[in-house]
Scaffold this active site. Structure first.
Site, PDB file in Angstrom:
ATOM      1  N   GLU A  47       0.823  -1.211   0.000  1.00  0.00           N
ATOM      2  CA  GLU A  47       0.000   0.000   0.000  1.00  0.00           C
ATOM      3  C   GLU A  47       0.853   1.256   0.000  1.00  0.00           C
ATOM      4  OE1 GLU A  47      -2.732   0.559   3.317  1.00  0.00           O
ATOM      5  OE2 GLU A  47      -3.690   2.203   2.221  1.00  0.00           O
ATOM      6  N   ASP A 107      -0.561  -4.895   3.186  1.00  0.00           N
ATOM      7  CA  ASP A 107      -1.032  -3.679   3.844  1.00  0.00           C
ATOM      8  C   ASP A 107      -0.406  -3.680   5.231  1.00  0.00           C
ATOM      9  OD1 ASP A 107      -4.264  -1.979   4.139  1.00  0.00           O
ATOM     10  OD2 ASP A 107      -2.280  -1.502   4.947  1.00  0.00           O
ATOM     11  N   ILE A 141      -0.390  -1.613   7.759  1.00  0.00           N
ATOM     12  CA  ILE A 141      -1.365  -1.309   8.806  1.00  0.00           C
ATOM     13  C   ILE A 141      -2.697  -1.007   8.117  1.00  0.00           C
ATOM     14  CG2 ILE A 141      -2.052   0.178  10.733  1.00  0.00           C
ATOM     15  CD1 ILE A 141       0.871   0.848  11.228  1.00  0.00           C
ATOM     16  N   ASP A 142      -3.620  -1.970   8.166  1.00  0.00           N
ATOM     17  CA  ASP A 142      -4.947  -1.714   7.612  1.00  0.00           C
ATOM     18  C   ASP A 142      -5.802  -1.182   8.753  1.00  0.00           C
ATOM     19  OD1 ASP A 142      -6.787  -1.912   5.360  1.00  0.00           O
ATOM     20  OD2 ASP A 142      -7.891  -3.222   6.700  1.00  0.00           O
ATOM     21  N   THR A 154      -5.354   2.493   9.355  1.00  0.00           N
ATOM     22  CA  THR A 154      -4.356   3.479   9.814  1.00  0.00           C
ATOM     23  C   THR A 154      -4.987   4.589  10.642  1.00  0.00           C
ATOM     24  OG1 THR A 154      -2.899   3.034   7.923  1.00  0.00           O
ATOM     25  CG2 THR A 154      -2.635   5.156   9.019  1.00  0.00           C
ATOM     26  N   ASP A 194      -5.962  -4.219   0.804  1.00  0.00           N
ATOM     27  CA  ASP A 194      -6.869  -4.189   1.964  1.00  0.00           C
ATOM     28  C   ASP A 194      -7.575  -5.532   2.152  1.00  0.00           C
ATOM     29  OD1 ASP A 194      -8.014  -0.921   0.932  1.00  0.00           O
ATOM     30  OD2 ASP A 194      -6.618  -1.351   2.578  1.00  0.00           O
TER      31      ASP A 194
HETATM   32  C1  LIP Z   1      -8.899   1.335   5.194  1.00  0.00           C
HETATM   33  C2  LIP Z   1      -9.834   0.187   4.893  1.00  0.00           C
HETATM   34  C3  LIP Z   1     -11.239   0.524   5.378  1.00  0.00           C
HETATM   35  C4  LIP Z   1     -11.745   1.688   4.624  1.00  0.00           C
HETATM   36  C5  LIP Z   1     -10.850   2.861   4.922  1.00  0.00           C
HETATM   37  C6  LIP Z   1      -9.399   2.570   4.519  1.00  0.00           C
HETATM   38  P1  LIP Z   1      -6.277   1.774   5.266  1.00  0.00           P
HETATM   39  O1  LIP Z   1      -7.611   1.001   4.755  1.00  0.00           O
HETATM   40  O2  LIP Z   1      -9.381  -0.979   5.492  1.00  0.00           O
HETATM   41  O3  LIP Z   1     -12.149  -0.527   5.195  1.00  0.00           O
HETATM   42  O4  LIP Z   1     -13.062   1.966   4.952  1.00  0.00           O
HETATM   43  O5  LIP Z   1     -11.333   3.979   4.209  1.00  0.00           O
HETATM   44  O6  LIP Z   1      -9.321   2.400   3.128  1.00  0.00           O
HETATM   45  O7  LIP Z   1      -6.229   3.043   4.466  1.00  0.00           O
HETATM   46  O8  LIP Z   1      -6.420   2.050   6.725  1.00  0.00           O
HETATM   47  O9  LIP Z   1      -5.140   0.849   4.945  1.00  0.00           O
END
Ligand code: LIP
Length: 265
Positions: A74, A90, A92-93, A95, A217
């Site tokens: 990412e 990813d 940290i999914d 963030t 993601d």
């Molecule tokens: C997040 C996603 C989440 C989405 C957020 C964001 P990130 O990923 O996991 O479902 O709603 O807008 O995209 O940006 O924290 O890696």
């Protein structure tokens, strides 16, 4: 030269080791309180130096362990490979949750062999829950088998969803939500697509949908849902195929029928 297809279980063992190492770095940096926050596509699209450091760590470990594999992360990592295996990372999914101290963020790592996800791990760092699956091997949480719900009716289904970083896209998502919310038990917006998918896989949610998430993601979480007996579909939203929908087997058809109307409301 015909090369042996990679063993999904060997790929999963490597993915789990990388996720655990990444989770330890995240926990250490969080306890040290030293996190620098930047923005990406918009003022609400956050990235931290921890995201970038963890992605670099995972990429470096993969280069050492499987130098012929491709990598996409990412935070910008991109390397072609010639092995037929490509890793989606990813670091940290969730963030935004990480920055605000909301305990719902995960490391998500998926190995794709050819066009098929072969192994995936999602490590919920605050809860210490490790969701994992190798293709054909079932799905687990901390080593224990998990399964989706058998829910078949929307009015009593608990759904997860999420929202993007662009204001116009969020307005479209809100219009869709106006049609979905009255038709289901309730909605949960956890802030991590990877964890939302794993919660479908273990029955904490009956279904999840979101318009506009990225492959890094959801790739690991989608495999974990399928290996937990669930189904995953793609629908057209803001872009062709931009909507991911995941649920137990009996709920996907009624949910996609509802979304077919709601997404273009
Ligand atoms: C997040 C996603 C989440 C989405 C957020 C964001 P990130 O990923 O996991 O479902 O709603 O807008 O995209 O940006 O924290 O890696």
């Amino acid at each position: 030269m015909v090369t042996e297809p990679p063993d999904p279980h060997a790929l999963l063992s490597l993915a789990v080791a990388l996720a655990e190492e990444a989770g330890a770095v995240i926990a250490t940096r969080l306890s040290g309180g030293r996190v620098r926050v930047d923005t990406k596509s918009s003022v609400v699209d956050l990235v931290t130096d921890v995201d970038r450091a963890v992605e670099a760590l995972i990429v470096e470990r993969l280069r050492a362990e499987r130098p012929a594999d491709g990598v996409v992360g990412e935070e910008g990592a991109e390397r072609d490979g010639e092995s037929g295996v490509r890793w989606l990372i990813d670091p940290i999914d969730g963030t935004t949750n990480f920055v605000y101290g909301v305990p719902a963020f995960a490391v998500s790592i998926c190995a794709v062999a050819g066009d098929e996800p072969a192994a995936g791990v999602v490590l919920d760092v605050p809860r210490g829950e490790r969701f994992a699956a190798a293709r054909g091997g079932g799905a687990t949480r901390n080593g224990e088998r998990i399964g989706v719900t058998s829910k078949a009716e929307l009015p009593t289904a608990l759904l997860g969803t999420g929202f993007g970083y662009d204001a116009a896209h969020r307005a479209r998502q809100a219009r869709a939500l106006q049609r979905v919310l009255p038709a289901v038990r309730d909605i949960r917006r956890g802030g991590s697509a990877a964890l939302d998918l794993c919660w479908v896989a273990c029955g904490r949610l009956d279904a999840y949908y979101e318009d506009g998430v990225q492959p890094w993601d959801t790739a690991a979480g989608e495999l974990i849902v399928r290996e937990a007996g669930g189904r995953v579909a793609r629908m057209d939203g803001a872009r062709p195929g931009s909507v991911v929908v995941a649920s137990g087997p009996a709920l996907l058809d009624p949910l996609t029928r509802l979304l077919a109307e709601a997404l273009h409301a």
